[in-house]
Scaffold this motif. Sequence first.
Motif, PDB file in Angstrom:
ATOM      1  N   LEU A  50       0.817  -1.211   0.000  1.00 29.32           N
ATOM      2  CA  LEU A  50       0.000   0.000   0.000  1.00 29.32           C
ATOM      3  C   LEU A  50       0.850   1.260   0.000  1.00 29.32           C
ATOM      4  CD1 LEU A  50      -2.623  -1.127   2.676  1.00 29.32           C
ATOM      5  CD2 LEU A  50      -2.657  -1.509   0.212  1.00 29.32           C
ATOM      6  N   GLY A  51       2.160   1.091  -0.166  1.00 25.37           N
ATOM      7  CA  GLY A  51       3.053   2.237  -0.203  1.00 25.37           C
ATOM      8  C   GLY A  51       3.580   2.631   1.156  1.00 25.37           C
ATOM      9  N   ALA A  52       3.125   1.946   2.217  1.00 26.96           N
ATOM     10  CA  ALA A  52       3.551   2.289   3.575  1.00 26.96           C
ATOM     11  C   ALA A  52       4.924   1.699   3.835  1.00 26.96           C
ATOM     12  CB  ALA A  52       2.540   1.763   4.581  1.00 26.96           C
ATOM     13  N   LYS A  53       5.969   2.472   3.574  1.00 30.62           N
ATOM     14  CA  LYS A  53       7.337   1.971   3.691  1.00 30.62           C
ATOM     15  C   LYS A  53       8.116   2.627   4.828  1.00 30.62           C
ATOM     16  CE  LYS A  53       7.595   0.750  -1.198  1.00 30.62           C
ATOM     17  NZ  LYS A  53       8.288   0.944  -2.484  1.00 30.62           N
ATOM     18  N   ARG A  54       7.401   3.338   5.714  1.00 26.01           N
ATOM     19  CA  ARG A  54       8.089   3.967   6.840  1.00 26.01           C
ATOM     20  C   ARG A  54       8.440   2.891   7.867  1.00 26.01           C
ATOM     21  NH1 ARG A  54       6.361   9.587   7.465  1.00 26.01           N
ATOM     22  NH2 ARG A  54       7.230   9.504   9.563  1.00 26.01           N
ATOM     23  N   PRO A  55       9.712   2.473   7.984  1.00 28.06           N
ATOM     24  CA  PRO A  55      10.069   1.376   8.886  1.00 28.06           C
ATOM     25  C   PRO A  55       9.824   1.717  10.348  1.00 28.06           C
ATOM     26  CG  PRO A  55      12.035   2.465   8.046  1.00 28.06           C
ATOM     27  CD  PRO A  55      10.875   3.027   7.275  1.00 28.06           C
ATOM     28  N   VAL A  65       2.888   9.088   2.476  1.00 31.07           N
ATOM     29  CA  VAL A  65       2.416   8.899   1.103  1.00 31.07           C
ATOM     30  C   VAL A  65       2.086   7.424   0.904  1.00 31.07           C
ATOM     31  CG1 VAL A  65       3.007   9.051  -1.342  1.00 31.07           C
ATOM     32  CG2 VAL A  65       3.758  10.842   0.235  1.00 31.07           C
ATOM     33  N   LEU A  66       0.860   7.155   0.484  1.00 28.26           N
ATOM     34  CA  LEU A  66       0.423   5.796   0.171  1.00 28.26           C
ATOM     35  C   LEU A  66       0.194   5.690  -1.333  1.00 28.26           C
ATOM     36  CD1 LEU A  66      -2.097   5.326   3.131  1.00 28.26           C
ATOM     37  CD2 LEU A  66       0.281   4.577   3.008  1.00 28.26           C
ATOM     38  N   LYS A  67      -0.111   4.487  -1.805  1.00 25.42           N
ATOM     39  CA  LYS A  67      -0.339   4.336  -3.242  1.00 25.42           C
ATOM     40  C   LYS A  67      -1.439   3.307  -3.505  1.00 25.42           C
ATOM     41  CE  LYS A  67       3.167   0.787  -4.205  1.00 25.42           C
ATOM     42  NZ  LYS A  67       4.349   0.434  -5.009  1.00 25.42           N
ATOM     43  N   ASP A  93      -3.080   0.897  -8.926  1.00 28.42           N
ATOM     44  CA  ASP A  93      -2.568   1.358 -10.216  1.00 28.42           C
ATOM     45  C   ASP A  93      -1.346   2.265 -10.099  1.00 28.42           C
ATOM     46  OD1 ASP A  93      -3.678   3.672  -9.239  1.00 28.42           O
ATOM     47  OD2 ASP A  93      -5.268   3.817 -10.737  1.00 28.42           O
ATOM     48  N   GLY A  94      -0.814   2.392  -8.886  1.00 27.47           N
ATOM     49  CA  GLY A  94       0.439   3.125  -8.697  1.00 27.47           C
ATOM     50  C   GLY A  94       0.285   4.600  -8.401  1.00 27.47           C
ATOM     51  N   ARG A  95      -0.963   5.110  -8.266  1.00 34.18           N
ATOM     52  CA  ARG A  95      -1.141   6.534  -7.968  1.00 34.18           C
ATOM     53  C   ARG A  95      -0.798   6.790  -6.509  1.00 34.18           C
ATOM     54  NH1 ARG A  95      -4.633   9.979  -5.532  1.00 34.18           N
ATOM     55  NH2 ARG A  95      -6.022   8.278  -4.911  1.00 34.18           N
ATOM     56  N   ALA A  96       0.133   7.696  -6.298  1.00 32.20           N
ATOM     57  CA  ALA A  96       0.512   8.071  -4.933  1.00 32.20           C
ATOM     58  C   ALA A  96      -0.418   9.178  -4.431  1.00 32.20           C
ATOM     59  CB  ALA A  96       1.971   8.538  -4.906  1.00 32.20           C
ATOM     60  N   PHE A  97      -0.721   9.148  -3.140  1.00 32.13           N
ATOM     61  CA  PHE A  97      -1.560  10.191  -2.560  1.00 32.13           C
ATOM     62  C   PHE A  97      -1.165  10.411  -1.098  1.00 32.13           C
ATOM     63  CE2 PHE A  97      -3.725   6.198  -1.764  1.00 32.13           C
ATOM     64  CZ  PHE A  97      -4.173   6.309  -0.452  1.00 32.13           C
ATOM     65  N   PRO A  98      -1.314  11.636  -0.617  1.00 29.28           N
ATOM     66  CA  PRO A  98      -0.985  11.912   0.783  1.00 29.28           C
ATOM     67  C   PRO A  98      -2.114  11.420   1.692  1.00 29.28           C
ATOM     68  CG  PRO A  98      -1.811  13.906  -0.260  1.00 29.28           C
ATOM     69  CD  PRO A  98      -1.745  12.851  -1.339  1.00 29.28           C
ATOM     70  N   ALA A  99      -1.738  10.906   2.838  1.00 31.82           N
ATOM     71  CA  ALA A  99      -2.742  10.392   3.775  1.00 31.82           C
ATOM     72  C   ALA A  99      -2.355  10.756   5.201  1.00 31.82           C
ATOM     73  CB  ALA A  99      -2.883   8.882   3.634  1.00 31.82           C
ATOM     74  N   ARG A 100      -3.376  11.030   6.007  1.00 35.84           N
ATOM     75  CA  ARG A 100      -3.165  11.210   7.443  1.00 35.84           C
ATOM     76  C   ARG A 100      -3.421   9.862   8.109  1.00 35.84           C
ATOM     77  NH1 ARG A 100      -6.087  15.332   8.012  1.00 35.84           N
ATOM     78  NH2 ARG A 100      -4.386  16.823   7.790  1.00 35.84           N
ATOM     79  N   VAL A 101      -2.450   9.387   8.874  1.00 40.23           N
ATOM     80  CA  VAL A 101      -2.479   8.016   9.374  1.00 40.23           C
ATOM     81  C   VAL A 101      -2.335   7.993  10.893  1.00 40.23           C
ATOM     82  CG1 VAL A 101      -1.261   5.806   9.359  1.00 40.23           C
ATOM     83  CG2 VAL A 101      -1.552   7.074   7.236  1.00 40.23           C
TER      84      VAL A 101
END
Length: 357
Positions: free
Chosen positions: A72-77, A94-96, A99-107
Amino acid sequence: MREFSNREITWDHLILGLKKTTRDFLENVLQNIIDSIVVTDLNGRIIFFNRFSEELFRYRAEEVLGRHISILGAKRPNVLERIRQGKTFRGEIVLKTKDGRAFPARVVCVPIRDENNLPIGMVGVARDITEEKQQQKEREFLQRQLEELQRRLSQSSLYGDIVGTSEAMLKIYALMEKVAPLDCNVLIVGESGTGKELIARAIHDKSPRKDHPFVIADCALLSAGLLESELFGYEKGAFTGAYTRKRGYFEVANGGTLFLDEIGDLPLEVQGKLLRAVQERVIFRVGGVDPIKVDARIIAATNQDLEEKVKRKQFREDLYYRLSVVTIKVPPLRERKEDIPLLTTYFLNKYAARFGK
């Protein structure tokens, strides 16, 4: 460092001790909440993926269950590391999508604990803040437009911040005076730092359009796809992430002037659509089918040799002639050295007033 349980867990394991009615209620709430809910074990393996997550990431639940959350693009270790330490993570990442579209998210990610109060997994809640970011950009844009209006209201110089009394600059002033009241397109050519934007502003301020917007579009900053949506706007749903309709620069500049900076960097695939807008004064938003009439004077600027680019088939000849109805060539300071003392005095006075010296 705090301990954590290293046993493998599943969604069924987490809800095993609950009554059926309670399990059904919990799953119903999690499935229908309007945020993305993702549950993982401490290794980041996804064990629960709610319906809104499917809509947000464009994955079906069965496609991601058992896979690592990095899909899901969540690569923050540091997120999983904080969870293993029993700590909560809050932030923007940033998640994705599939289809590879990246978008900013509050998590927000919180640890799941076992009966010994040891972390055994993680619940992550994510919200797409693309629209929020876009609204922030629009607020900043409106603020810049307000500052531009304030600048014009306080402007006392005949040509704003353009300084120079050399023969070359006097010829430019004379040409500006002639072209300002005419509703024709202007091409300003000169090296970087020669004041092309200042000249464009001065022409606008002396034109019949002076009480309407002066909008700047930098053609060098964006890719072809993004530039097209910025110039012409887009309809809701035109592409992934287009949650609302957005007006482009042509519509924002309606009645005023659209300054196309670095026009020489305009991608060929956008040049044809710009030509139609310039010729017919009609645009189509990305994803739209209805023609929109626009009325904006075009002033373009470049530090490149567009005639040479036309010969090399890197710039459309018809667009070049549409933009260069009047061409203003701005000399670099090395070719008008007599203006250096005047410029020195101007900036000394300007910054002395600013800093109260």
